[in-house]
Design an enzyme around this catalytic site. Structure first.
Site, PDB file in Angstrom:
ATOM      1  N   GLY A   1      -7.024  47.831  -6.833  1.00  0.00           N
ATOM      2  CA  GLY A   1      -6.317  48.154  -5.600  1.00  0.00           C
ATOM      3  C   GLY A   1      -7.199  47.967  -4.384  1.00  0.00           C
TER       4      GLY A   1
ATOM      5  N   SER B   1     -15.534  38.333 -13.512  1.00  0.00           N
ATOM      6  CA  SER B   1     -14.079  38.246 -13.529  1.00  0.00           C
ATOM      7  C   SER B   1     -13.421  39.168 -14.555  1.00  0.00           C
ATOM      8  CB  SER B   1     -13.651  36.792 -13.812  1.00  0.00           C
ATOM      9  OG  SER B   1     -14.073  35.931 -12.780  1.00  0.00           O
TER      10      SER B   1
ATOM     11  N   THR C   1     -22.762  43.842  -1.628  1.00  0.00           N
ATOM     12  CA  THR C   1     -22.977  43.792  -0.184  1.00  0.00           C
ATOM     13  C   THR C   1     -23.287  45.188   0.339  1.00  0.00           C
ATOM     14  OG1 THR C   1     -21.492  41.907   0.073  1.00  0.00           O
ATOM     15  CG2 THR C   1     -21.914  43.222   2.030  1.00  0.00           C
TER      16      THR C   1
ATOM     17  N   GLU D   1     -14.396  38.460  -4.760  1.00  0.00           N
ATOM     18  CA  GLU D   1     -13.049  39.033  -4.693  1.00  0.00           C
ATOM     19  C   GLU D   1     -12.041  38.199  -5.494  1.00  0.00           C
ATOM     20  OE1 GLU D   1     -13.619  41.688  -3.511  1.00  0.00           O
ATOM     21  OE2 GLU D   1     -14.835  41.619  -1.725  1.00  0.00           O
TER      22      GLU D   1
ATOM     23  N   SER E   1     -18.125  40.295   5.777  1.00  0.00           N
ATOM     24  CA  SER E   1     -18.361  41.009   4.519  1.00  0.00           C
ATOM     25  C   SER E   1     -18.798  42.446   4.781  1.00  0.00           C
ATOM     26  CB  SER E   1     -19.418  40.280   3.686  1.00  0.00           C
ATOM     27  OG  SER E   1     -18.941  39.040   3.215  1.00  0.00           O
TER      28      SER E   1
ATOM     29  N   GLY F   1     -21.790  14.318  12.427  1.00  0.00           N
ATOM     30  CA  GLY F   1     -22.825  13.393  11.979  1.00  0.00           C
ATOM     31  C   GLY F   1     -24.101  14.122  11.602  1.00  0.00           C
TER      32      GLY F   1
ATOM     33  N   LEU G   1      -9.825  45.967  -4.268  1.00  0.00           N
ATOM     34  CA  LEU G   1     -10.078  44.532  -4.146  1.00  0.00           C
ATOM     35  C   LEU G   1      -8.926  43.817  -3.455  1.00  0.00           C
ATOM     36  CD1 LEU G   1     -11.695  43.724  -7.611  1.00  0.00           C
ATOM     37  CD2 LEU G   1     -12.824  43.659  -5.382  1.00  0.00           C
TER      38      LEU G   1
ATOM     39  N   GLU H   1     -20.936  43.287 -12.367  1.00  0.00           N
ATOM     40  CA  GLU H   1     -22.176  43.461 -13.118  1.00  0.00           C
ATOM     41  C   GLU H   1     -22.794  42.107 -13.437  1.00  0.00           C
ATOM     42  OE1 GLU H   1     -20.959  47.681 -15.238  1.00  0.00           O
ATOM     43  OE2 GLU H   1     -21.414  45.960 -16.514  1.00  0.00           O
TER      44      GLU H   1
ATOM     45  N   LEU I   1     -18.861  47.308  -8.476  1.00  0.00           N
ATOM     46  CA  LEU I   1     -17.979  46.933  -9.585  1.00  0.00           C
ATOM     47  C   LEU I   1     -18.598  45.810 -10.410  1.00  0.00           C
ATOM     48  CD1 LEU I   1     -15.239  47.201 -11.055  1.00  0.00           C
ATOM     49  CD2 LEU I   1     -14.332  45.479  -9.461  1.00  0.00           C
TER      50      LEU I   1
END
Length: 399
Positions: free
Chosen positions: A251, A152, A178, A377, A105, A353, A253, A147, A145
Site C-alpha cells: 500500500g 521483487s 533512501t 518501486e 526520492s 551532441g 509502495l 533486501e 523493505l
C-alpha cells in the site's frame, strides 16, 4: 522578407500550452506547483549538478527547507501535514524531479513511504510522536523493505522479528534504502510467526546501523544506504498495529509509485526544454539546428511522448482524488511514464551532441537517474506482469 520565405513561426508554444495541460486543474493546485517551481529555482537548481558530481546531498538542510514549504507528507491529513489534493502532490513531484530524481526520492520516501506507513497503519501514539516532526523535516524517515536477495519478491524477506518477553527483537539486512544513514526513524518490515509486520524503529536504537552505499552511477544526488539490524530490541508499541501481511508495504509502495508517475514526467520535461532551448541557440551550417527537419522530428516525437505521459498522470490524479484509483492503474502509469521519460532524456542528450555529456546540461543526468527509477518501486517486468494479469486474468509471476 515576404511571408512565403519567412521560416520563423508567429508563436512558439511551450509543452504545457501545446497539451493544454493546465486545463481542468484546480487553481489552488497550480498555485502550489508554481510556488514549488519558484522555490526550487533558488533552493536546489543552482547546486544540483555539483551535488550529483560530488555524490552527496545536504539532506537534513533540504528536508527542513522542503518542510517549511509544506511539501513533506503534503497529501496526508492532520499531524502538521498540509492535506492537499493528490493532484497537487503529483504536480509537486514533477517539479521536484525536474530538478533531480534524487531530490524527488527524498520527498517520496519521507512522505509516501515512511510518513504514509505511520499515518495509515500506525497507532495514535506513533502518529503523534513522529508525523509532526517529519512534516517539518526535523525528523527524517526511511523505509526498509528491499533486501540484498529479495527485491521483487518481498514475501520471502529474511529479516525476522521474534518475541522476547514483552519486546520484539529484529535481525536482518535491508538494501538500497533512501535516506537510511541520515534518518531519525526507519519503518522496517520483517517476518514474524504471524506473518509480515511493520515496525517503527528509532535509528539510535542499539544494534541498528546504516552504512551509506557508495560508487553509484545513478541517483548520485541522494543518500542511499544499507540497514543492518543486529538484535534490535523494541517495545511491543513499536509495531504498526494496522498493517499485517504484504498489503501494508505494498500500500505504501503504491503511494510512492503514484508520485513517480508525475515525477518521471518532470525529469522528461526538464530534459526536453533543455534540448529545445539548445537547438534554438546552437548554429550549424549558418542556422540554428532547430530549423533542420531531423532535429524537429526528434523534438516533436519527444514532445508528443511527454504530453501523452502528463495527460495520463493528470487522469490518475483525478482518479486518486475521487478515491477510485487502483494499484493496476498506478502500475500502468509507472510503467508507461518512466519508460517514456528515460527514452526522452536519452534522445535529448543526442540533440545536444558532445555538449550533452557535460554536467552543465541536465538530460544525461536525468537519463542516468531514471535508470534507477525504472527499477525501484517495481521493475518494468513486475509492472508488466501486474498489467498482464489485469488484462488476461492469469498470474504469470512464477513459471
Amino acid at each position: 522578407m515576404s511571408p512565403s520565405t519567412d521560416r520563423t513561426t508567429k508563436k512558439v508554444w511551450t509543452l504545457d500550452q501545446l497539451g493544454a495541460l493546465d486545463l481542468g486543474v484546480a487553481e489552488e493546485d497550480l498555485a502550489i506547483r508554481d510556488t514549488t517551481r519558484k522555490a526550487l529555482a533558488d533552493l536546489a537548481r543552482p547546486h544540483v549538478a555539483q551535488w550529483y558530481l560530488d555524490g552527496a546531498l545536504p539532506v537534513r538542510d533540504l528536508a527542513k527547507e522542503l518542510g517549511s514549504l509544506g511539501l513533506l507528507g503534503m497529501h496526508l491529513d492532520g499531524y502538521g501535514c498540509a492535506g492537499t489534493s493528490a493532484t497537487a502532490y503529483g504536480l509537486v513531484c514533477a517539479e521536484v524531479e525536474a530538478v533531480d530524481s534524487g531530490l524527488r526520492s527524498l520527498v517520496s520516501v519521507q512522505g509516501s513511504l515512511a510518513m504514509f506507513s505511520i499515518h495509515a497503519y500506525g497507532s495514535e501514539e506513533q502518529k503523534q510522536e513522529w508525523l509532526p516532526r517529519m512534516a517539518t523535516g526535523e525528523a527524517i524517515g526511511c523505509f526498509g523493505l528491499t533486501e540484498p536477495d529479495q527485491g521483487s519478491d518481498p514475501g520471502n524477506m529474511r529479516t525476522r522479528a521474534r518475541r522476547d518477553g514483552d519486546d520484539w527483537v529484529l535481525d536482518g539486512t535491508k538494501m538500497w534504502i533512501t535516506n537510511g544513514s541520515v534518518a531519525s526513524v526507519a519503518v522496517v518490515w520483517a517476518q514474524t510467526e504471524d506473518g509480515i509486520r511493520g515496525f517503527v524503529v528509532p535509528t539510535d536504537t542499539k544494534g541498528f546501523s546504516a552504512p551509506e552505499i557508495k560508487g553509484k552511477l545513478s541517483l548520485r544526488a541522494s543518500v542511499t544506504s544499507e540497514l543492518v539490524l543486529e538484535g534490535v530490541r523494541l517495545p511491543d508499541s513499536a509495531m504498526l498495529p494496522g498493517a499485517k501481511g504484504l498489503s501494508g508495504p505494498l500500500g505504501a509502495l503504491s503511494e510512492a509509485r503514484y508520485g513517480i508517475v508525475f515525477g518521471a514526467m518532470g525529469a522528461a520535461r526538464d530534459a526536453l526544454t533543455t534540448a529545445i532551448d539548445y537547438a534554438g541557440s546552437r548554429e550549424q551550417f549558418g542556422r540554428p539546428i532547430a530549423g533542420f527537419q531531423l532535429t524537429q522530428a526528434k523534438l516533436v516525437d519527444l514532445g508528443t511522448d511527454y504530453i501523452t505521459g502528463m495527460l495520463l498522470a493528470l487522469q490518475l490524479g483525478r482518479l486518486k482524488d475521487a478515491g477510485q484509483i487502483t494499484p493496476q492503474q498506478v502500475s500502468l502509469g509507472k510503467l508507461n511514464n518512466v519508460r517514456r521519460a528515460l527514452a526522452i532524456a536519452r534522445e535529448c542528450r543526442s540533440v545536444l551532441g558532445a555538449n550533452g555529456i557535460s554536467s552543465e546540461y541536465a538530460p544525461l543526468r536525468h537519463a542516468a537517474n531514471l535508470e534507477s527509477v525504472l527499477t525501484y518501486e517495481g521493475t518494468t517486468e513486475m509492472h508488466t506482469l501486474v498489467l498482464g494479469q489485469a488484462l488476461t486474468g492469469h498470474a504469470a509471476f512464477r513459471g
